[in-house]
Motif scaffolding. Structure first.
Motif, PDB file in Angstrom:
ATOM      1  N   PHE A  16      19.076   9.952   5.902  1.00  0.00           N
ATOM      2  CA  PHE A  16      19.071  10.655   7.185  1.00  0.00           C
ATOM      3  C   PHE A  16      18.318  11.977   7.071  1.00  0.00           C
ATOM      4  CE2 PHE A  16      21.072  13.572  10.260  1.00  0.00           C
ATOM      5  CZ  PHE A  16      20.777  12.891  11.425  1.00  0.00           C
ATOM      6  N   TYR A  17      18.421  12.623   5.910  1.00  0.00           N
ATOM      7  CA  TYR A  17      17.762  13.915   5.710  1.00  0.00           C
ATOM      8  C   TYR A  17      16.385  13.772   5.061  1.00  0.00           C
ATOM      9  CZ  TYR A  17      22.389  15.590   6.870  1.00  0.00           C
ATOM     10  OH  TYR A  17      23.578  15.817   7.517  1.00  0.00           O
ATOM     11  N   GLY A  62      26.067  13.502   7.251  1.00  0.00           N
ATOM     12  CA  GLY A  62      26.641  14.740   7.783  1.00  0.00           C
ATOM     13  C   GLY A  62      26.985  14.548   9.244  1.00  0.00           C
ATOM     14  N   ASP A  63      27.390  15.621   9.881  1.00  0.00           N
ATOM     15  CA  ASP A  63      27.861  15.531  11.268  1.00  0.00           C
ATOM     16  C   ASP A  63      26.803  14.984  12.225  1.00  0.00           C
ATOM     17  OD1 ASP A  63      30.241  16.528  10.393  1.00  0.00           O
ATOM     18  OD2 ASP A  63      29.818  18.592  11.005  1.00  0.00           O
ATOM     19  N   ASN A  64      25.528  15.280  11.956  1.00  0.00           N
ATOM     20  CA  ASN A  64      24.461  14.832  12.867  1.00  0.00           C
ATOM     21  C   ASN A  64      24.086  13.374  12.669  1.00  0.00           C
ATOM     22  OD1 ASN A  64      24.274  17.436  13.874  1.00  0.00           O
ATOM     23  ND2 ASN A  64      22.759  18.029  12.343  1.00  0.00           N
ATOM     24  N   ASP A  65      24.507  12.800  11.559  1.00  0.00           N
ATOM     25  CA  ASP A  65      24.138  11.422  11.226  1.00  0.00           C
ATOM     26  C   ASP A  65      25.141  10.459  11.853  1.00  0.00           C
ATOM     27  OD1 ASP A  65      23.210   9.071  10.123  1.00  0.00           O
ATOM     28  OD2 ASP A  65      23.982   9.485   8.114  1.00  0.00           O
ATOM     29  N   VAL A  66      24.931  10.172  13.127  1.00  0.00           N
ATOM     30  CA  VAL A  66      25.864   9.325  13.866  1.00  0.00           C
ATOM     31  C   VAL A  66      25.921   7.912  13.285  1.00  0.00           C
ATOM     32  CG1 VAL A  66      26.416   8.377  16.138  1.00  0.00           C
ATOM     33  CG2 VAL A  66      25.444  10.670  15.946  1.00  0.00           C
ATOM     34  N   HIS A 101      26.628   6.148  -0.604  1.00  0.00           N
ATOM     35  CA  HIS A 101      27.567   7.254  -0.378  1.00  0.00           C
ATOM     36  C   HIS A 101      28.989   6.758  -0.155  1.00  0.00           C
ATOM     37  CE1 HIS A 101      29.312  10.862   1.480  1.00  0.00           C
ATOM     38  NE2 HIS A 101      28.295  11.529   0.974  1.00  0.00           N
ATOM     39  N   GLU A 102      29.961   7.541  -0.647  1.00  0.00           N
ATOM     40  CA  GLU A 102      31.377   7.161  -0.551  1.00  0.00           C
ATOM     41  C   GLU A 102      31.844   6.956   0.892  1.00  0.00           C
ATOM     42  OE1 GLU A 102      33.810  10.269  -2.236  1.00  0.00           O
ATOM     43  OE2 GLU A 102      32.874  11.830  -1.014  1.00  0.00           O
ATOM     44  N   LYS A 103      31.193   7.594   1.862  1.00  0.00           N
ATOM     45  CA  LYS A 103      31.601   7.433   3.263  1.00  0.00           C
ATOM     46  C   LYS A 103      31.415   5.992   3.740  1.00  0.00           C
ATOM     47  CE  LYS A 103      32.304  11.751   5.085  1.00  0.00           C
ATOM     48  NZ  LYS A 103      33.672  12.197   4.988  1.00  0.00           N
ATOM     49  N   THR A 104      30.610   5.218   3.026  1.00  0.00           N
ATOM     50  CA  THR A 104      30.416   3.811   3.354  1.00  0.00           C
ATOM     51  C   THR A 104      31.766   3.091   3.387  1.00  0.00           C
ATOM     52  OG1 THR A 104      28.282   3.882   2.228  1.00  0.00           O
ATOM     53  CG2 THR A 104      29.209   1.694   2.651  1.00  0.00           C
ATOM     54  N   LEU A 105      32.676   3.531   2.524  1.00  0.00           N
ATOM     55  CA  LEU A 105      33.983   2.870   2.422  1.00  0.00           C
ATOM     56  C   LEU A 105      34.816   3.048   3.688  1.00  0.00           C
ATOM     57  CD1 LEU A 105      34.761   3.787  -1.290  1.00  0.00           C
ATOM     58  CD2 LEU A 105      33.938   1.606  -0.405  1.00  0.00           C
ATOM     59  N   ASP A 106      34.402   3.961   4.578  1.00  0.00           N
ATOM     60  CA  ASP A 106      35.075   4.078   5.876  1.00  0.00           C
ATOM     61  C   ASP A 106      34.813   2.831   6.721  1.00  0.00           C
ATOM     62  OD1 ASP A 106      35.737   6.605   5.020  1.00  0.00           O
ATOM     63  OD2 ASP A 106      34.385   7.655   6.388  1.00  0.00           O
ATOM     64  N   PHE A 107      33.705   2.134   6.421  1.00  0.00           N
ATOM     65  CA  PHE A 107      33.288   0.983   7.232  1.00  0.00           C
ATOM     66  C   PHE A 107      33.392  -0.341   6.491  1.00  0.00           C
ATOM     67  CE2 PHE A 107      30.842   4.652   8.696  1.00  0.00           C
ATOM     68  CZ  PHE A 107      31.143   4.636  10.056  1.00  0.00           C
ATOM     69  N   ILE A 108      33.166  -0.306   5.189  1.00  0.00           N
ATOM     70  CA  ILE A 108      33.050  -1.541   4.404  1.00  0.00           C
ATOM     71  C   ILE A 108      34.001  -1.476   3.220  1.00  0.00           C
ATOM     72  CG2 ILE A 108      31.466  -2.968   3.060  1.00  0.00           C
ATOM     73  CD1 ILE A 108      29.161  -1.572   4.607  1.00  0.00           C
ATOM     74  N   PRO A 109      34.881  -2.462   3.037  1.00  0.00           N
ATOM     75  CA  PRO A 109      35.774  -2.440   1.870  1.00  0.00           C
ATOM     76  C   PRO A 109      34.989  -2.597   0.578  1.00  0.00           C
ATOM     77  CG  PRO A 109      36.040  -4.491   3.103  1.00  0.00           C
ATOM     78  CD  PRO A 109      35.102  -3.639   3.889  1.00  0.00           C
TER      79      PRO A 109
END
Length: 151
Positions: free
Chosen positions: A60-61, A69-73, A140-148
C-alpha cells in the motif's frame, strides 16, 4: 517506576533489529523502515521493492512491504507470487492486476511477480481454487483478521 512499562524488552529488541538494518548501508535503507510483524510473529520481510526493474515497490505504501495502516482500506497484507491463472481469475471477478496504471504507481503484473494482495482478494481466489503461492515471512499479521492461519 513506570520506566519498565515504557521500554519493554520486546520493543528494545525490535529497535535493535531496525538499527542493524539501517547500518547495512545500501541505498534502499531510507525506505526500509520498520513495518510490523508477519503471520509467523517475526519481523516482516520485504515482499518486492522493485517489480521487474520498474522502480516500483509493492505494498500500500509502495515501499516493498505488505504493511498496512488506517488509510489502507483494502488491507494489502498478503505477499504472493502471481500466476497467469490467478491473474485471469482476478480479472474475471473485476480486479484487473495485469494492466499497468501509472497514476497509482502500478506496473501491471505478470506471471512470477511478487505483490501485496488484499487479504480478502486472496481468500476469494483461495475459495475458487485459484490462489497464488503465499510468502509467510512477508505476509503481515493483520491478514489473520481475515484468513485463518491453518489455510
Amino acid at each position: 517506576h513506570s520506566h519498565n512499562i515504557i521500554h519493554p524488552s520486546s520493543t528494545d529488541a525490535s529497535f535493535k533489529t531496525t538499527q542493524l538494518t539501517a547500518e547495512q548501508g545500501d541505498d534502499d535503507t531510507s525506505e526500509a523502515k520498520y513495518s510490523g510483524y508477519n503471520v509467523l510473529g517475526t519481523e516482516l520481510s520485504c515482499c518486492c521493492s522493485n517489480v521487474r526493474e520498474t522502480g516500483i515497490g509493492t505494498g500500500f505504501y509502495r515501499n516493498g512491504f505488505c504493511s498496512t495502516g488506517d488509510n489502507d482500506v483494502g488491507r494489502h497484507t498478503v505477499c504472493v507470487q502471481v500466476t497467469d491463472e490467478f491473474l485471469s481469475y482476478s480479472k474475471s471477478v473485476g480486479n484487473d492486476l495485469s494492466t499497468p496504471m501509472p497514476e497509482y504507481l502500478f506496473p501491471g503484473l505478470k506471471e512470477g511477480d511478487r505483490w501485496c494482495l488484499c487479504a480478502q482478494r486472496w481468500a476469494q481466489a483461495y475459495n475458487a481454487g485459484k490462489a497464488p503461492k503465499l510468502f509467510l515471512q512477508s505476509t503481515h499479521e493483520k491478514t489473520l483478521d481475515f484468513i485463518p492461519f491453518d489455510i
